[in-house]
Design a protein around this motif. Sequence first.
Motif, PDB file in Angstrom:
ATOM      1  N   ASP A 139      -9.877  -4.772  -9.244  1.00  0.00           N
ATOM      2  CA  ASP A 139      -8.790  -5.004  -8.296  1.00  0.00           C
ATOM      3  C   ASP A 139      -9.131  -4.405  -6.930  1.00  0.00           C
ATOM      4  OD1 ASP A 139      -6.432  -5.613  -7.105  1.00  0.00           O
ATOM      5  OD2 ASP A 139      -5.186  -4.270  -8.293  1.00  0.00           O
ATOM      6  N   TYR A 140      -9.293  -5.282  -5.949  1.00  0.00           N
ATOM      7  CA  TYR A 140      -9.621  -4.845  -4.581  1.00  0.00           C
ATOM      8  C   TYR A 140      -8.598  -3.852  -4.041  1.00  0.00           C
ATOM      9  CZ  TYR A 140      -9.660  -5.345   0.543  1.00  0.00           C
ATOM     10  OH  TYR A 140      -9.637  -5.107   1.898  1.00  0.00           O
ATOM     11  N   ALA A 141      -7.323  -4.042  -4.402  1.00  0.00           N
ATOM     12  CA  ALA A 141      -6.265  -3.171  -3.894  1.00  0.00           C
ATOM     13  C   ALA A 141      -6.431  -1.722  -4.350  1.00  0.00           C
ATOM     14  CB  ALA A 141      -4.893  -3.693  -4.333  1.00  0.00           C
ATOM     15  N   MET A 142      -7.168  -1.495  -5.444  1.00  0.00           N
ATOM     16  CA  MET A 142      -7.337  -0.131  -5.956  1.00  0.00           C
ATOM     17  C   MET A 142      -8.304   0.697  -5.128  1.00  0.00           C
ATOM     18  SD  MET A 142      -5.261   0.135  -8.498  1.00  0.00           S
ATOM     19  CE  MET A 142      -5.805   1.632  -9.320  1.00  0.00           C
ATOM     20  N   LEU A 143      -8.967   0.071  -4.150  1.00  0.00           N
ATOM     21  CA  LEU A 143      -9.881   0.833  -3.291  1.00  0.00           C
ATOM     22  C   LEU A 143      -9.147   1.871  -2.453  1.00  0.00           C
ATOM     23  CD1 LEU A 143     -12.319  -1.946  -1.974  1.00  0.00           C
ATOM     24  CD2 LEU A 143     -12.775  -0.201  -3.693  1.00  0.00           C
ATOM     25  N   ARG A 144      -7.833   1.727  -2.342  1.00  0.00           N
ATOM     26  CA  ARG A 144      -7.057   2.684  -1.542  1.00  0.00           C
ATOM     27  C   ARG A 144      -7.025   4.065  -2.192  1.00  0.00           C
ATOM     28  NH1 ARG A 144      -1.409  -0.258  -3.104  1.00  0.00           N
ATOM     29  NH2 ARG A 144      -2.783  -2.024  -2.790  1.00  0.00           N
ATOM     30  N   TYR A 145      -7.330   4.124  -3.496  1.00  0.00           N
ATOM     31  CA  TYR A 145      -7.240   5.394  -4.213  1.00  0.00           C
ATOM     32  C   TYR A 145      -8.605   6.044  -4.370  1.00  0.00           C
ATOM     33  CZ  TYR A 145      -2.729   3.375  -5.503  1.00  0.00           C
ATOM     34  OH  TYR A 145      -1.492   2.793  -5.456  1.00  0.00           O
ATOM     35  N   ILE A 164       0.831  -1.192   0.000  1.00  0.00           N
ATOM     36  CA  ILE A 164       0.000   0.000   0.000  1.00  0.00           C
ATOM     37  C   ILE A 164       0.869   1.247   0.000  1.00  0.00           C
ATOM     38  CG2 ILE A 164      -1.679   1.334   1.335  1.00  0.00           C
ATOM     39  CD1 ILE A 164      -2.841  -1.233   2.349  1.00  0.00           C
ATOM     40  N   ALA A 165       0.585   2.129  -0.940  1.00  0.00           N
ATOM     41  CA  ALA A 165       1.294   3.405  -0.978  1.00  0.00           C
ATOM     42  C   ALA A 165       0.632   4.345   0.014  1.00  0.00           C
ATOM     43  CB  ALA A 165       1.243   3.998  -2.387  1.00  0.00           C
ATOM     44  N   LYS A 166       1.239   4.490   1.176  1.00  0.00           N
ATOM     45  CA  LYS A 166       0.596   5.216   2.270  1.00  0.00           C
ATOM     46  C   LYS A 166       0.293   6.665   1.912  1.00  0.00           C
ATOM     47  CE  LYS A 166       2.543   2.325   5.928  1.00  0.00           C
ATOM     48  NZ  LYS A 166       3.336   2.299   7.164  1.00  0.00           N
ATOM     49  N   SER A 167       1.119   7.251   1.062  1.00  0.00           N
ATOM     50  CA  SER A 167       0.903   8.654   0.714  1.00  0.00           C
ATOM     51  C   SER A 167      -0.375   8.861  -0.072  1.00  0.00           C
ATOM     52  CB  SER A 167       2.090   9.178  -0.101  1.00  0.00           C
ATOM     53  OG  SER A 167       2.214   8.448  -1.303  1.00  0.00           O
ATOM     54  N   ASN A 168      -0.951   7.759  -0.613  1.00  0.00           N
ATOM     55  CA  ASN A 168      -2.145   7.884  -1.426  1.00  0.00           C
ATOM     56  C   ASN A 168      -3.402   7.364  -0.742  1.00  0.00           C
ATOM     57  OD1 ASN A 168      -1.333   8.994  -4.103  1.00  0.00           O
ATOM     58  ND2 ASN A 168       0.082   7.287  -4.011  1.00  0.00           N
ATOM     59  N   LEU A 169      -3.291   7.013   0.540  1.00  0.00           N
ATOM     60  CA  LEU A 169      -4.472   6.527   1.239  1.00  0.00           C
ATOM     61  C   LEU A 169      -5.491   7.638   1.412  1.00  0.00           C
ATOM     62  CD1 LEU A 169      -2.943   4.231   3.982  1.00  0.00           C
ATOM     63  CD2 LEU A 169      -4.111   3.559   1.906  1.00  0.00           C
ATOM     64  N   LEU A 170      -5.018   8.837   1.587  1.00  0.00           N
ATOM     65  CA  LEU A 170      -5.901   9.991   1.680  1.00  0.00           C
ATOM     66  C   LEU A 170      -5.852  10.759   0.374  1.00  0.00           C
ATOM     67  CD1 LEU A 170      -5.006  11.254   5.268  1.00  0.00           C
ATOM     68  CD2 LEU A 170      -6.902   9.793   4.571  1.00  0.00           C
ATOM     69  N   LYS A 218     -16.800  10.994   1.324  1.00  0.00           N
ATOM     70  CA  LYS A 218     -17.847  10.690   2.303  1.00  0.00           C
ATOM     71  C   LYS A 218     -18.446   9.301   2.129  1.00  0.00           C
ATOM     72  CE  LYS A 218     -19.112  15.581   2.647  1.00  0.00           C
ATOM     73  NZ  LYS A 218     -20.179  16.598   2.430  1.00  0.00           N
ATOM     74  N   LYS A 219     -18.446   8.775   0.917  1.00  0.00           N
ATOM     75  CA  LYS A 219     -19.094   7.487   0.658  1.00  0.00           C
ATOM     76  C   LYS A 219     -18.133   6.503   0.005  1.00  0.00           C
ATOM     77  CE  LYS A 219     -23.548   9.770   0.052  1.00  0.00           C
ATOM     78  NZ  LYS A 219     -24.637  10.106  -0.884  1.00  0.00           N
ATOM     79  N   ARG A 220     -16.913   6.495   0.515  1.00  0.00           N
ATOM     80  CA  ARG A 220     -15.927   5.544   0.011  1.00  0.00           C
ATOM     81  C   ARG A 220     -15.937   4.294   0.879  1.00  0.00           C
ATOM     82  NH1 ARG A 220     -10.116   7.931  -0.594  1.00  0.00           N
ATOM     83  NH2 ARG A 220      -9.771   5.786  -1.292  1.00  0.00           N
ATOM     84  N   PRO A 221     -15.791   3.116   0.282  1.00  0.00           N
ATOM     85  CA  PRO A 221     -15.702   1.889   1.074  1.00  0.00           C
ATOM     86  C   PRO A 221     -14.366   1.806   1.793  1.00  0.00           C
ATOM     87  CG  PRO A 221     -15.311   1.414  -1.237  1.00  0.00           C
ATOM     88  CD  PRO A 221     -15.718   2.862  -1.169  1.00  0.00           C
ATOM     89  N   ALA A 222     -14.296   0.968   2.809  1.00  0.00           N
ATOM     90  CA  ALA A 222     -13.021   0.729   3.488  1.00  0.00           C
ATOM     91  C   ALA A 222     -12.093  -0.032   2.548  1.00  0.00           C
ATOM     92  CB  ALA A 222     -13.255  -0.071   4.764  1.00  0.00           C
ATOM     93  N   ALA A 264       1.990   6.300  -7.767  1.00  0.00           N
ATOM     94  CA  ALA A 264       1.646   4.959  -7.281  1.00  0.00           C
ATOM     95  C   ALA A 264       0.448   4.386  -8.023  1.00  0.00           C
ATOM     96  CB  ALA A 264       1.381   4.996  -5.776  1.00  0.00           C
ATOM     97  N   CYS A 265      -0.584   5.197  -8.223  1.00  0.00           N
ATOM     98  CA  CYS A 265      -1.805   4.737  -8.877  1.00  0.00           C
ATOM     99  C   CYS A 265      -1.549   4.406 -10.345  1.00  0.00           C
ATOM    100  CB  CYS A 265      -2.906   5.779  -8.745  1.00  0.00           C
ATOM    101  SG  CYS A 265      -4.527   5.236  -9.310  1.00  0.00           S
ATOM    102  N   VAL A 266      -0.781   5.242 -11.035  1.00  0.00           N
ATOM    103  CA  VAL A 266      -0.463   4.996 -12.441  1.00  0.00           C
ATOM    104  C   VAL A 266       0.300   3.680 -12.594  1.00  0.00           C
ATOM    105  CG1 VAL A 266       0.934   5.786 -14.393  1.00  0.00           C
ATOM    106  CG2 VAL A 266      -0.486   7.422 -13.148  1.00  0.00           C
ATOM    107  N   LYS A 267       1.260   3.445 -11.715  1.00  0.00           N
ATOM    108  CA  LYS A 267       2.048   2.219 -11.798  1.00  0.00           C
ATOM    109  C   LYS A 267       1.196   0.987 -11.490  1.00  0.00           C
ATOM    110  CE  LYS A 267       6.559   4.332 -10.969  1.00  0.00           C
ATOM    111  NZ  LYS A 267       7.743   4.441 -10.078  1.00  0.00           N
TER     112      LYS A 267
END
Length: 349
Positions: free
Chosen positions: A255-261, A79-85, A132-136, A302-305
């Motif tokens: 991709d479940y991992a993309m929910l971080r963005y 997880i790219a922590k800088s992109n969690l928010l 406001k309505k993003r999943p975990a 991170a997201c582009v890669k």
Amino acid sequence: MSSSSSSSTNQSNENPIPRPNRSKTRAPPLGDVVNRRNPLGDITNQKTGSRISAPSSTLVHCSNKISQSKKATKPPKPIAKSNLLVPYEDIELRNALGEDEVDDIDSDLVDPQLCGVFASDIFQHLRSSEVKKRPAFDYMERVQSNINASMRTILIDWLVEVAEEYRLLPETLYLAVNCLDRYLSGNVITKQNLQLLGLLEMESSVLNYLKFELTTPTAKCFLRRFLRAAQGKTEVPSILFESLACYLSELSLLDYAMLRYAPSLVAASAVFLAQYILHPSRKPWSSTLEHYTSYRAKHLEACVKNLLQLCHESPLSDVVAVRKKYSQDKYKFAAKKFCPNSLPQELFL
């Protein structure tokens, strides 16, 4: 989910959508659902207004793929922590951009569909609303014990196939995935009942859990504006460019991992990567795109890669709907475009 909910209001009294028995506290077994004559009811084609029925064979096939999926899954991507928010625009960004360096894509007041007068305010509202309505992004590890990311991918791949078959609007697919992930963020579900999230049998449960708050900005909402900013109001719109960006954005749904963005970050990254794939000799990010997306190139790295990684990953034999969809002529064979193995680091400086 959202498509079936919205379509229920359009049905005639002669052929209503079958409703679940409210007296039951749990959904019927999947076998009972898929063996019914019309498991999805009559879904209204959003482009033609006609009604068509879903073949039960597609439901059975999806159910079998989910049931055969193993609980074990490959290790999650880092997880790219800088992109969690959401990296919202900083004050320096606007100050660094001179007005003469930015194309004004909102000056077209002739076309009322573009809402030129209010476009900037609408976009700022969408940016503040998307959080406001993003999943975990960690609900698989924290909430779910019976399903995994691969099962989610199979279900969403089937939803892509359904949306294409019924010619539903793209927003319907994105909202359906958003609702699915938000529901799974707070409700434990079994493997046997996972596919029911795509049927009417769980509509009441989903709607009540989400408090009927279904609308939210998706990547598709932002993609239109970002594509316009990338092409400029004077350029002839490129169908291939738009199709490629949409393909990359739709791949992210699987991709479940993309929910971080954040959705806006995914949309901006899809535009960035599409630009580079089609024109590798050009700089894919501009001051105009910075202005209208509120993202610098460094925010997108991170997201582009991750999107590029999705393009190169060998898909499961059961997950083919998105690639098959964008391998058609009407999408200019976007899924078949050559993608580079890596990206120069200087693109993100």
